[in-house]
Scaffold this active site. Structure first.
Site, PDB file in Angstrom:
ATOM      1  N   LYS A 162      45.539   7.950  42.790  1.00  0.00           N
ATOM      2  CA  LYS A 162      46.324   6.715  42.871  1.00  0.00           C
ATOM      3  C   LYS A 162      45.353   5.566  43.112  1.00  0.00           C
ATOM      4  CE  LYS A 162      49.368   3.492  43.831  1.00  0.00           C
ATOM      5  NZ  LYS A 162      50.428   3.624  44.844  1.00  0.00           N
ATOM      6  N   ASP A 220      45.199   1.672  43.822  1.00  0.00           N
ATOM      7  CA  ASP A 220      45.932   0.480  44.238  1.00  0.00           C
ATOM      8  C   ASP A 220      45.195  -0.776  43.781  1.00  0.00           C
ATOM      9  OD1 ASP A 220      47.951  -0.991  45.480  1.00  0.00           O
ATOM     10  OD2 ASP A 220      47.907   0.222  47.305  1.00  0.00           O
ATOM     11  N   SER A 269      48.472   0.869  39.861  1.00  0.00           N
ATOM     12  CA  SER A 269      49.289  -0.225  40.390  1.00  0.00           C
ATOM     13  C   SER A 269      49.085  -1.504  39.583  1.00  0.00           C
ATOM     14  CB  SER A 269      48.940  -0.475  41.862  1.00  0.00           C
ATOM     15  OG  SER A 269      49.341   0.610  42.673  1.00  0.00           O
ATOM     16  N   ARG A 324      53.103   1.685  38.875  1.00  0.00           N
ATOM     17  CA  ARG A 324      54.067   0.993  39.728  1.00  0.00           C
ATOM     18  C   ARG A 324      54.377  -0.370  39.127  1.00  0.00           C
ATOM     19  NH1 ARG A 324      54.020   1.928  44.976  1.00  0.00           N
ATOM     20  NH2 ARG A 324      55.681   0.368  44.967  1.00  0.00           N
ATOM     21  N   ASP A 341      56.794  -1.331  47.172  1.00  0.00           N
ATOM     22  CA  ASP A 341      56.646  -0.040  47.839  1.00  0.00           C
ATOM     23  C   ASP A 341      57.983   0.407  48.406  1.00  0.00           C
ATOM     24  OD1 ASP A 341      53.957  -0.156  47.332  1.00  0.00           O
ATOM     25  OD2 ASP A 341      53.388  -0.694  49.373  1.00  0.00           O
TER      26      ASP A 341
END
Length: 301
Positions: free
Chosen positions: A45, A47, A79, A104, A108
């Site tokens: 992941k 960010d 993200s 995303r 969140d």
């Protein structure tokens, strides 16, 4: 992790620091990709704190290429579009789809029904822009399942699992596996819902009806006959008045027009409704902040 039948996921950030202030990946993209491969990471992941969203159009694909160059298959979670949307940019969806396995595009998730509901509403209200980007290998990510934690009731937990299945969402648990209660474990391990979520067509479901906090969502799934789909259907109640409500569903009004009809089964209770023709009506009792999710399989002769 692997010996226990689990996958090893790791979090990093494209910027100078992670959102929590730890070292970011900037300036070390190739080194970190190689390190993750050496560690046996399965899921990365990335960010986007502490960086300029404009730089993401170069940085996210660059890091994705470094991951691929390691030779180790690693799921790449981005993200990228979330930060660009928040900054007023129009994301390059073609590049995002080519680069990322999932991404995303909204806030969140918190451990609360209000948060789950806001995500569902965002996806429904913006589905014309969101849904076309999803497909096999590249998925919209509404964030983790919070089932089994502290913020959701049993009915709300069933609703999140059902809606994540309808929305073709990646299924990422956030619960402590050591202390999870059996009723929540049963939701997370509901094979019928997982089968809908993992349907090979990879078509994300859409909201087709909304009135008085009652919503109907449908997702085309297999089996398919001559371009006629089977469907998963979620009847979601966002009402909080404490009383179950009866919802009448007419298949034809929702675009379910296969002449021979559909075999309908509830994916939580296993209730069978028999063969339902397009002009028939089915009544569902839906609990407050709850869901009824059914599979409508085309009847072949």
């Amino acid at each position: 992790m692997h010996e226990r039948g689990l996958r090893f996921g790791i979090y990093e950030d494209f910027g100078t620091h992670t959102c929590a202030g730890y070292p970011g990946i900037e300036g070390h993209l190739e080194t970190d990709a190689n390190t993750f491969a050496e560690w046996g990471v399965d899921y990365v992941k990335l960010d986007g704190c502490y960086t300029d969203p404009k730089d993401m159009d170069i940085g996210y694909p660059e890091f994705g290429a470094f991951l691929n160059n390691t030779g180790r298959p690693m799921v790449y979670s981005c993200s990228w579009p979330d930060y660009q949307l928040a900054s007023g940019m129009v994301p390059n969806w073609t590049a995002i789809i080519e680069t990322c396995n999932l991404w995303r595009n909204f806030d969140d998730i918190d451990d609360s029904w209000d948060s789950v509901s806001s995500i569902i509403n965002y996806y429904g209200d913006n589905q014309d822009d969101i849904v076309p980007n999803a497909g096999p290998g590249h998925w919209n990510d509404p964030d983790m399942l919070i089932i089994g934690n502290f913020g959701l009731s049993y009915e709300q937990s069933k609703a999140q699992m059902a809606m994540w299945a309808i929305m073709a969402s990646p299924l990422l648990m956030s619960v402590d596996l050591r202390t999870m209660h059996s009723e929540f474990k049963a939701i997370l391990q509901n094979q019928a819902l997982i089968d809908v979520n993992q349907d090979e067509l990879g078509i994300q479901g859409t909201r087709v009806q909304k009135s008085n906090s009652i919503e109907i969502w449908i997702r085309p799934i297999t089996p398919v006959q001559q371009d006629n789909y089977s469907y998963a259907m979620a009847v979601l109640s966002q009402r909080t008045d404490g009383t179950p409500i009866s919802v009448a569903v007419n298949p034809a009004s929702l675009g379910l027009n296969f002449p021979s009809g559909y075999e309908v089964v509830d994916l939580y209770s296993n209730t069978e409704y028999g063969t339902v023709l397009p002009d028939h009506q089915v009544n569902f009792s839906v609990n407050p902040t709850g869901v009824v999710i059914t599979k409508w399989t085309i009847v072949t002769t």
